[in-house]
Design a protein around this motif. Structure first.
Motif, PDB file in Angstrom:
ATOM      1  N   VAL A 162       0.873  -1.179   0.000  1.00 28.72           N
ATOM      2  CA  VAL A 162       0.000   0.000   0.000  1.00 28.72           C
ATOM      3  C   VAL A 162       0.907   1.226   0.000  1.00 28.72           C
ATOM      4  N   LEU A 163       0.813   2.008  -1.065  1.00 23.59           N
ATOM      5  CA  LEU A 163       1.738   3.129  -1.225  1.00 23.59           C
ATOM      6  C   LEU A 163       1.030   4.429  -0.877  1.00 23.59           C
ATOM      7  N   ALA A 164       1.190   4.830   0.369  1.00 25.98           N
ATOM      8  CA  ALA A 164       0.495   6.025   0.861  1.00 25.98           C
ATOM      9  C   ALA A 164       1.449   7.206   0.992  1.00 25.98           C
ATOM     10  N   ALA A 165       2.716   7.014   0.591  1.00 25.20           N
ATOM     11  CA  ALA A 165       3.690   8.103   0.770  1.00 25.20           C
ATOM     12  C   ALA A 165       3.450   9.223  -0.228  1.00 25.20           C
ATOM     13  N   ALA A 166       3.740  10.440   0.208  1.00 25.36           N
ATOM     14  CA  ALA A 166       3.682  11.602  -0.687  1.00 25.36           C
ATOM     15  C   ALA A 166       5.104  11.845  -1.182  1.00 25.36           C
ATOM     16  N   VAL A 167       5.469  11.052  -2.184  1.00 29.35           N
ATOM     17  CA  VAL A 167       6.843  11.102  -2.700  1.00 29.35           C
ATOM     18  C   VAL A 167       7.023  12.410  -3.480  1.00 29.35           C
ATOM     19  N   ALA A 168       8.144  13.101  -3.249  1.00 29.48           N
ATOM     20  CA  ALA A 168       8.412  14.321  -4.024  1.00 29.48           C
ATOM     21  C   ALA A 168       8.508  13.952  -5.497  1.00 29.48           C
ATOM     22  N   ASP A 169       7.981  14.796  -6.362  1.00 25.83           N
ATOM     23  CA  ASP A 169       8.007  14.472  -7.793  1.00 25.83           C
ATOM     24  C   ASP A 169       9.319  14.892  -8.442  1.00 25.83           C
ATOM     25  N   TYR A 170       9.963  15.916  -7.863  1.00 22.12           N
ATOM     26  CA  TYR A 170      11.225  16.407  -8.438  1.00 22.12           C
ATOM     27  C   TYR A 170      12.279  16.529  -7.347  1.00 22.12           C
ATOM     28  N   GLU A 193      -6.251   6.839 -14.619  1.00 21.10           N
ATOM     29  CA  GLU A 193      -5.073   6.844 -15.504  1.00 21.10           C
ATOM     30  C   GLU A 193      -3.845   6.363 -14.715  1.00 21.10           C
ATOM     31  N   LYS A 194      -3.703   6.855 -13.473  1.00 25.61           N
ATOM     32  CA  LYS A 194      -2.554   6.458 -12.632  1.00 25.61           C
ATOM     33  C   LYS A 194      -2.615   4.976 -12.289  1.00 25.61           C
ATOM     34  N   MET A 195      -3.827   4.524 -11.957  1.00 27.67           N
ATOM     35  CA  MET A 195      -3.985   3.115 -11.569  1.00 27.67           C
ATOM     36  C   MET A 195      -3.548   2.208 -12.723  1.00 27.67           C
ATOM     37  N   ARG A 233      -1.544   3.072 -15.391  1.00 28.90           N
ATOM     38  CA  ARG A 233      -0.130   3.251 -15.729  1.00 28.90           C
ATOM     39  C   ARG A 233       0.776   2.560 -14.717  1.00 28.90           C
ATOM     40  N   LYS A 234       0.354   2.562 -13.427  1.00 33.48           N
ATOM     41  CA  LYS A 234       1.221   2.010 -12.383  1.00 33.48           C
ATOM     42  C   LYS A 234       0.863   0.551 -12.050  1.00 33.48           C
ATOM     43  N   ASN A 235      -0.069  -0.024 -12.833  1.00 29.15           N
ATOM     44  CA  ASN A 235      -0.431  -1.438 -12.671  1.00 29.15           C
ATOM     45  C   ASN A 235      -0.949  -1.741 -11.257  1.00 29.15           C
ATOM     46  N   MET A 236      -1.810  -0.844 -10.750  1.00 33.73           N
ATOM     47  CA  MET A 236      -2.362  -1.012  -9.395  1.00 33.73           C
ATOM     48  C   MET A 236      -3.666  -1.809  -9.443  1.00 33.73           C
ATOM     49  N   ASP A 237      -4.004  -2.416  -8.292  1.00 34.11           N
ATOM     50  CA  ASP A 237      -5.242  -3.191  -8.196  1.00 34.11           C
ATOM     51  C   ASP A 237      -6.360  -2.388  -7.545  1.00 34.11           C
ATOM     52  N   ARG A 253      13.176  14.597 -12.386  1.00 38.08           N
ATOM     53  CA  ARG A 253      12.130  13.731 -11.825  1.00 38.08           C
ATOM     54  C   ARG A 253      12.724  12.739 -10.832  1.00 38.08           C
ATOM     55  N   THR A 254      11.959  12.472  -9.783  1.00 38.38           N
ATOM     56  CA  THR A 254      12.342  11.393  -8.853  1.00 38.38           C
ATOM     57  C   THR A 254      11.816  10.079  -9.443  1.00 38.38           C
ATOM     58  N   PRO A 255      12.293   8.952  -8.958  1.00 35.87           N
ATOM     59  CA  PRO A 255      11.736   7.687  -9.470  1.00 35.87           C
ATOM     60  C   PRO A 255      10.283   7.550  -9.045  1.00 35.87           C
ATOM     61  N   ASP A 256       9.460   6.933  -9.869  1.00 38.13           N
ATOM     62  CA  ASP A 256       8.080   6.632  -9.471  1.00 38.13           C
ATOM     63  C   ASP A 256       8.073   5.238  -8.849  1.00 38.13           C
ATOM     64  N   ILE A 257       7.945   5.217  -7.545  1.00 37.40           N
ATOM     65  CA  ILE A 257       8.049   3.948  -6.799  1.00 37.40           C
ATOM     66  C   ILE A 257       6.910   3.005  -7.177  1.00 37.40           C
ATOM     67  N   ALA A 258       5.704   3.579  -7.253  1.00 38.47           N
ATOM     68  CA  ALA A 258       4.536   2.752  -7.581  1.00 38.47           C
ATOM     69  C   ALA A 258       4.717   2.115  -8.958  1.00 38.47           C
ATOM     70  N   GLU A 259       5.192   2.919  -9.900  1.00 36.81           N
ATOM     71  CA  GLU A 259       5.369   2.393 -11.251  1.00 36.81           C
ATOM     72  C   GLU A 259       6.416   1.273 -11.267  1.00 36.81           C
ATOM     73  N   ILE A 278      -1.629  -1.288  -4.140  1.00 32.92           N
ATOM     74  CA  ILE A 278      -2.671  -0.280  -3.892  1.00 32.92           C
ATOM     75  C   ILE A 278      -1.996   1.073  -3.732  1.00 32.92           C
ATOM     76  N   GLY A 279      -2.523   2.080  -4.409  1.00 30.96           N
ATOM     77  CA  GLY A 279      -1.928   3.413  -4.309  1.00 30.96           C
ATOM     78  C   GLY A 279      -2.948   4.463  -3.931  1.00 30.96           C
ATOM     79  N   PHE A 280      -2.471   5.670  -3.822  1.00 34.25           N
ATOM     80  CA  PHE A 280      -3.317   6.818  -3.492  1.00 34.25           C
ATOM     81  C   PHE A 280      -3.254   7.831  -4.623  1.00 34.25           C
ATOM     82  N   ALA A 281      -4.296   8.596  -4.781  1.00 33.49           N
ATOM     83  CA  ALA A 281      -4.265   9.726  -5.716  1.00 33.49           C
ATOM     84  C   ALA A 281      -4.883  10.925  -5.008  1.00 33.49           C
TER      85      ALA A 281
HETATM   86  O1  C5P Z   1       1.381  10.388  -9.671  1.00 36.87           O
HETATM   87  P1  C5P Z   1       0.939  10.625  -8.269  1.00 36.87           P
HETATM   88  O2  C5P Z   1       2.039  11.160  -7.391  1.00 36.87           O
HETATM   89  O3  C5P Z   1      -0.303  11.412  -8.109  1.00 36.87           O
HETATM   90  O4  C5P Z   1       0.553   9.155  -7.775  1.00 36.87           O
HETATM   91  C1  C5P Z   1       0.214   8.884  -6.481  1.00 36.87           C
HETATM   92  C2  C5P Z   1       0.549   7.446  -6.119  1.00 36.87           C
HETATM   93  O5  C5P Z   1       1.807   7.091  -6.651  1.00 36.87           O
HETATM   94  C3  C5P Z   1       0.688   7.287  -4.615  1.00 36.87           C
HETATM   95  O6  C5P Z   1       0.325   5.966  -4.296  1.00 36.87           O
HETATM   96  C4  C5P Z   1       2.167   7.561  -4.382  1.00 36.87           C
HETATM   97  O7  C5P Z   1       2.638   6.952  -3.198  1.00 36.87           O
HETATM   98  C5  C5P Z   1       2.782   6.951  -5.631  1.00 36.87           C
HETATM   99  N1  C5P Z   1       4.009   7.630  -6.075  1.00 36.87           N
HETATM  100  C6  C5P Z   1       5.205   6.950  -6.058  1.00 36.87           C
HETATM  101  N2  C5P Z   1       6.357   7.537  -6.488  1.00 36.87           N
HETATM  102  C7  C5P Z   1       6.350   8.801  -6.942  1.00 36.87           C
HETATM  103  C8  C5P Z   1       5.138   9.524  -6.968  1.00 36.87           C
HETATM  104  C9  C5P Z   1       3.987   8.898  -6.526  1.00 36.87           C
HETATM  105  O8  C5P Z   1       5.216   5.791  -5.625  1.00 36.87           O
HETATM  106  N3  C5P Z   1       7.468   9.359  -7.358  1.00 36.87           N
END
Ligand code: C5P
Length: 404
Positions: free
Chosen positions: A272-280, A337-339, A341-345, A303-309, A322-325
């Motif tokens: 379950v990915l609930a973190a607010a990861v920095a985008d840059y 769209e995020k679900m 692209r990131k192959n979430m359930d 860009r930072t890595p997209d962990i969910a992706e 499972i992710g958050f938006a």
């Molecule tokens: O693209 P966005 O940040 O809105 O997507 C949100 C989801 O993707 C959340 O579940 C968040 O934890 C995850 N995420 C991530 N890595 C990032 C940005 C978002 O895992 N760099």
């Protein structure tokens, strides 16, 4: 919520202004079909009349080990109950229970009780913060009792902070969970990430966000309570879980969070990915503190890595992601769209513009979106109750998958 029908509950009420909320709790318990007996301390009677509790519970209220010349058998009361809940539990009553002072019917019954005991504290913020209260809470937990988190907000003193009695609905939910959900996730391994990430600019500055980690930590607590083994990858300055069984790995940056999550992911069934990861993040980190020598300063960000992706790509059949938006407009469309692209359930959608939702609040208002176009929309609830709904949806998902 699972049924509490037929459960025998002892409700202990001690002397706090929040005692009126116990009458609401009692009403909810009775509506659930519980048989409730109430014990009040003598100071609780100054706040609410025993008549209120005896009328609602349809049982006489015990206030002392004897009433007139009749001795009330506190041992029999203690053995009768399936659970005891002390709400509100004042600092004084917590202290008496923590030290075994059987000075009235309530504490004598507590000492005799063989059932699980829940304490829902209520007091002013300084009393709540005092080292003696902290120590008493720890002692009570170490004896196997359950502490129901206090709420934060305006207190009777006029001050604002932690110390409010938990809402009766939340207390009820915790009791229901105790009976029905305690160990039904035994053996399940879950990865959760929560909190912000900080991306260094130089040795003293960073790019970050206001995430507190409350939602992810509530989810971690919920899975752990139900018997799952939880690995929590936690960002800086985040709240921490109280549950000692949760494995916590602290990280600072998105890169560190990615490494920690990738390391764990292949060993878990659910993430379950609930973190607010920095985008840059800054393209490079200055080795020395940047001097304010110019009127403007430009930072190049990458860009930072997209962990969910990344986890979505690693996902094997039988694993659930499972992710958050957090969306302020076109929520459903963007979240879907995020679900994909990131192959979430499943994706949990929330809008920080909804009152009481998003960063920092103790409440949230969410919708669940699933790949088959199904959607579930919820009212504003405590983050604890939202965590319960999320864990339950995932539990159902695992069960449905097992039948395939
Ligand atoms: O693209 P966005 O940040 O809105 O997507 C949100 C989801 O993707 C959340 O579940 C968040 O934890 C995850 N995420 C991530 N890595 C990032 C940005 C978002 O895992 N760099």
């Amino acid at each position: 919520m699972p049924s509490l029908h037929g459960k025998k509950i002892l409700l202990g009420v001690s002397g706090s202004i929040a005692a009126y909320k116990s009458a609401i709790l009692l009403r909810l318990l009775i509506k659930e079909g519980c048989d409730v007996r109430v014990i009040m301390t003598s100071s609780a009677k100054d706040f609410v009349s025993p008549l209120t509790f005896s009328t609602l519970s349809r049982h006489p209220v015990a206030t002392d080990v004897h009433q007139g010349d009749e001795w009330i058998n506190h041992v029999e009361w203690g053995l009768w109950a399936d659970a005891m809940i002390i709400a509100p539990a004042t600092a004084h009553t917590l202290a008496r229970c923590a030290h075994g002072l059987a000075s009235d019917m309530l504490t004598a019954t507590y000492l005799s009780a063989k059932c699980p005991v829940f304490f829902a504290p209520a007091m002013d913020l300084d009393m709540w913060d005092h080292p003696s209260t902290r120590e008493n809470i720890n002692r009570l937990q170490s004896f196997g009792n359950f502490i129901i988190d206090v709420g934060t907000g305006e207190l009777a003193s006029g001050l604002s902070g932690p110390g409010r009695l938990a809402e009766p609905e939340d207390i009820l939910l915790q009791l229901a969970e105790y009976f029905h959900y305690r160990q039904d996730m035994n053996g399940l391994k879950v990865l959760i990430n929560a909190g912000p990430t900080y991306e260094a600019i130089d040795p003293v500055r960073y790019i970050g966000n206001h995430s507190t980690g409350k939602m992810g930590v509530a989810i971690a607590e919920e899975f752990s309570r139900r018997g799952a083994e939880v690995f929590l990858v936690l960002g800086p300055e985040s709240v921490v879980p109280e549950n000692q069984h949760i494995h916590i790995e602290r990280i600072t940056s998105a890169d560190e969070m990615l490494a920690a999550c990738m390391h764990r992911f292949s060993h878990v069934k659910v993430a379950v990915l609930a973190a607010a990861v920095a985008d840059y993040k800054p393209a490079s980190v200055a080795a020395e503190k940047i001097k304010k020598s110019t009127d403007t300063l430009s930072l190049e960000l990458v860009r930072t890595p997209d962990i969910a992706e990344a986890l979505g790509k690693m996902k094997k059949p039988g694993q659930h992601l499972i992710g958050f938006a957090l969306e302020t407009s076109e929520g459903s469309k963007n979240a879907r769209e995020k679900m994909t692209r990131k192959n979430m359930d499943m994706i949990v959608l929330n809008n920080p513009r909804d009152a009481g939702a998003g960063f920092g609040h103790d409440t949230n208002k969410v919708s669940f979106l699933f790949p088959d176009n199904k959607e579930e929309h919820f009212e504003l609830k405590s983050k604890r109750a939202v965590a319960h709904d999320i864990a339950e949806a995932i539990h159902q998902m695992i069960k449905a998958n097992a039948k395939k």
